[in-house]
Each structure stands twice: as structure tokens, then as C-alpha cells.
Write a protein that holds these residues in place. Structure first.
Motif: not given
Length: 286
Positions: A152-167
Motif C-alpha cells: 500500500s502506498p500510504g502518503a507517497r507522491p506521484d501515484l497514478a490513480l486507477g480507472h475503469d474502461a470508461e475512465g
């Protein structure tokens, strides 16, 4: 995306993505580091490290877990497990015990993320170190993968947020317990390219362990370009040239890595949308 000697760069940021099942390469390397040091043996039974294993597990070896020949199923065979919800590690292991093997150990091939979760637990117990710390100290730090971490990333920066196929943004899977060893690593395209080079050039694993990892250990016959599985990598030939590679898919993320050693050609695709079709990278390869 970064590719080989002729580098193609589509993302020059330091954004970190979930590697999903590409994470299995790090799990396999961690096991092999401990084998090299005499703390583990590929032929040893998994029951050495887990109490309460069912009788049909008694002959499962670390080699079989690494090659997906142990008889364990994939996540679809464990519908009682919510991949997005944290559980107690002991309860997760008991759940694995409750599902019958798909075939006797060594008598078939079935891709299994639960098998790699077990391998991560073996690493923890053999090294007496939390798995994510072992990776950080023995692999990420050693190779200079400064933007790479597990869990788990915690408060780390520069993370891509996951999206479904519709964005639309979607919740991530749980990576500290359920995904540990199977799909828990975050990284950047630059770090993954460094990782592929380090594996191929023997910067992490000495012989024969490097070759054991990157050449066929079990037959899979998954298609014309994939003949088998090493340890944490699919292997085969593409246009007559040896290559090794792996794809990954977590909720909201897709990943694909490949290496053709003869050409010095590597490819890394990291995406934070379900709409990505990682197979579209193959036409880029000669």
C-alpha cells in the motif's frame, strides 16, 4: 513506454503505476536470492514453512509454486476472497487450504497468483523480514530503483490513480496481504527498464540462478510465441529470437514488459486504465 536500444518515450514523468502480475518477477528473484544464500531450496516442500497444510499439499515444492505447476488455482477459483479487502494473513492462508488442488503437484500447469502469495510468505519467514522490506533492502535499493516500492502506498507522491474502461476512478486492490507477492509492486517506466536490464545482465542474480529464472522451467504452450514459464516470466521465441515477458492486470491498471536479449530490445508499458490492451505492444517488436 520505453523500448530498447532505440528508446521510445511516451511518459517522461515520475508517475508510479501498479505493476500487477509483473510483480511476480520480483517475488521469483527474492526466492532465488535466498536459494543462492542457502536459506531456501527449490525442491523443498512448502509444508516446511506453513503449519496446517492439507495432505494434498505435502508434495508441493517451491519450484512448483514458481512455475505454476503446484495445482493451485487462480483468483477465480477463490470466489470467497475479496481482492479489495484486507484480511488477516493467517485467515487468507486458511482459505487457500480449503480449496482443493486442480491437479496433483507437478502434473499440470495453471497460472496461480495465490501460489505467489505463498512464495512471498516463504520469503518473509526464511529471511525473518517483512516481505516489502526485503524487496526494498535486497532488490530495489541494491539496483537503484528509487521510485519503486511494494504494498500500500500510504502518503507517497506521484501515484497514478486507477480507472475503469470508461475512465472512472475505481478502488485499488489490497496489496499488503491479499496481493503480496502476486501484484503488489509500484514503479515507473524508467525503474522497470533498469530492472529488466539488471535481470538480463546478471546484476542481481548470479549463475545459474539468472538462467534458471529466465529460461523455460515448465511447458505452457500458451500460443505461438510463448512456449513455457521460467520463474516469474513467460518465455518463448518471437520471429526466431528468444524472449521473456509478462503482462499484469490489477483493478484499474494494466502492465506489460518484455525483453529480446539478442536485439537489446526491451519494452515497458504501464497504464492506469482498464481500456488499455497490452497485447497491442507486440507489433512494436521485430
Amino acid at each position: 513506454m520505453r523500448q530498447g536500444a532505440d528508446v521510445i518515450v511516451d511518459d517522461t514523468t515520475q508517475t508510479r503505476y501498479q505493476l500487477a502480475s509483473v510483480s511476480k518477477q520480483f517475488t521469483a528473484a527474492a526466492v532465488l536470492l535466498l536459494v543462492e544464500e542457502g536459506m531456501l531450496a527449490l525442491a523443498e516442500p512448502v509444508g516446511r514453512w506453513f503449519d496446517g497444510c492439507p495432505q494434498e499439499w505435502q508434495n508441493i515444492t517451491l519450484h512448483q509454486l514458481l512455475t505454476h505447476t503446484a495445482g493451485l488455482g487462480h483468483w477465480d477459483d477463490y470466489p470467497m476472497i475479496d481482492l479489495a479487502r484486507r484480511v488477516d494473513p493467517g485467515d487468507l492462508l486458511k482459505t487457500f487450504h480449503c480449496v482443493p488442488l486442480k491437479f496433483p503437484p507437478g502434473e499440470g500447469w495453471c497460472y496461480s497468483s495465490p501460489g505467489y502469495v505463498l512464495l512471498a510468505h516463504v520469503v518473509e519467514r526464511a529471511a525473518d523480514t517483512p516481505y516489502r522490506v526485503f524487496l526494498a533492502d535486497r532488490i530495489f535499493g541494491r539496483l537503484g530503483l528509487t521510485s519503486t516500492f511494494a504494498g500500500s502506498p500510504g502518503a507517497r507522491p506521484d501515484l497514478a490513480l486507477g480507472h475503469d474502461a470508461e475512465g472512472r476512478p475505481i478502488p485499488t486492490w489490497e496489496l499488503d496481504v491479499v496481493g503480496m507477492g502476486a501484484g503488489d509492486v509500484w514503479s515507473t517506466a524508467k525503474d522497470v527498464l533498469t530492472w529488466l536490464d539488471a535481470l538480463e545482465r546478471g546484476r542481481l542474480l548470479s549463475e545459474p540462478y539468472r538462467t534458471l529464472m529466465l529460461t523455460e522451467r515448465a511447458r505452457t504452450d500458451n500460443g505461438p510465441d510463448i512456449s513455457g514459464y521460467g520463474y516469474g516470466v513467460f518465455v518463448g521465441e518471437l520471429n526466431g529470437r528468444r524472449w521473456w515477458h509478462h503482462s499484469g492486470h490489477n483493478a484499474g491498471y494494466k502492465a506489460y514488459v518484455g525483453n529480446i536479449p539478442e536485439l537489446g530490445r526491451r519494452i515497458v508499458v504501464l497504464s492506469n486504465t482498464e481500456a488499455t490492451n497490452a497485447s497491442t505492444v507486440e507489433p512494436l517488436l521485430p
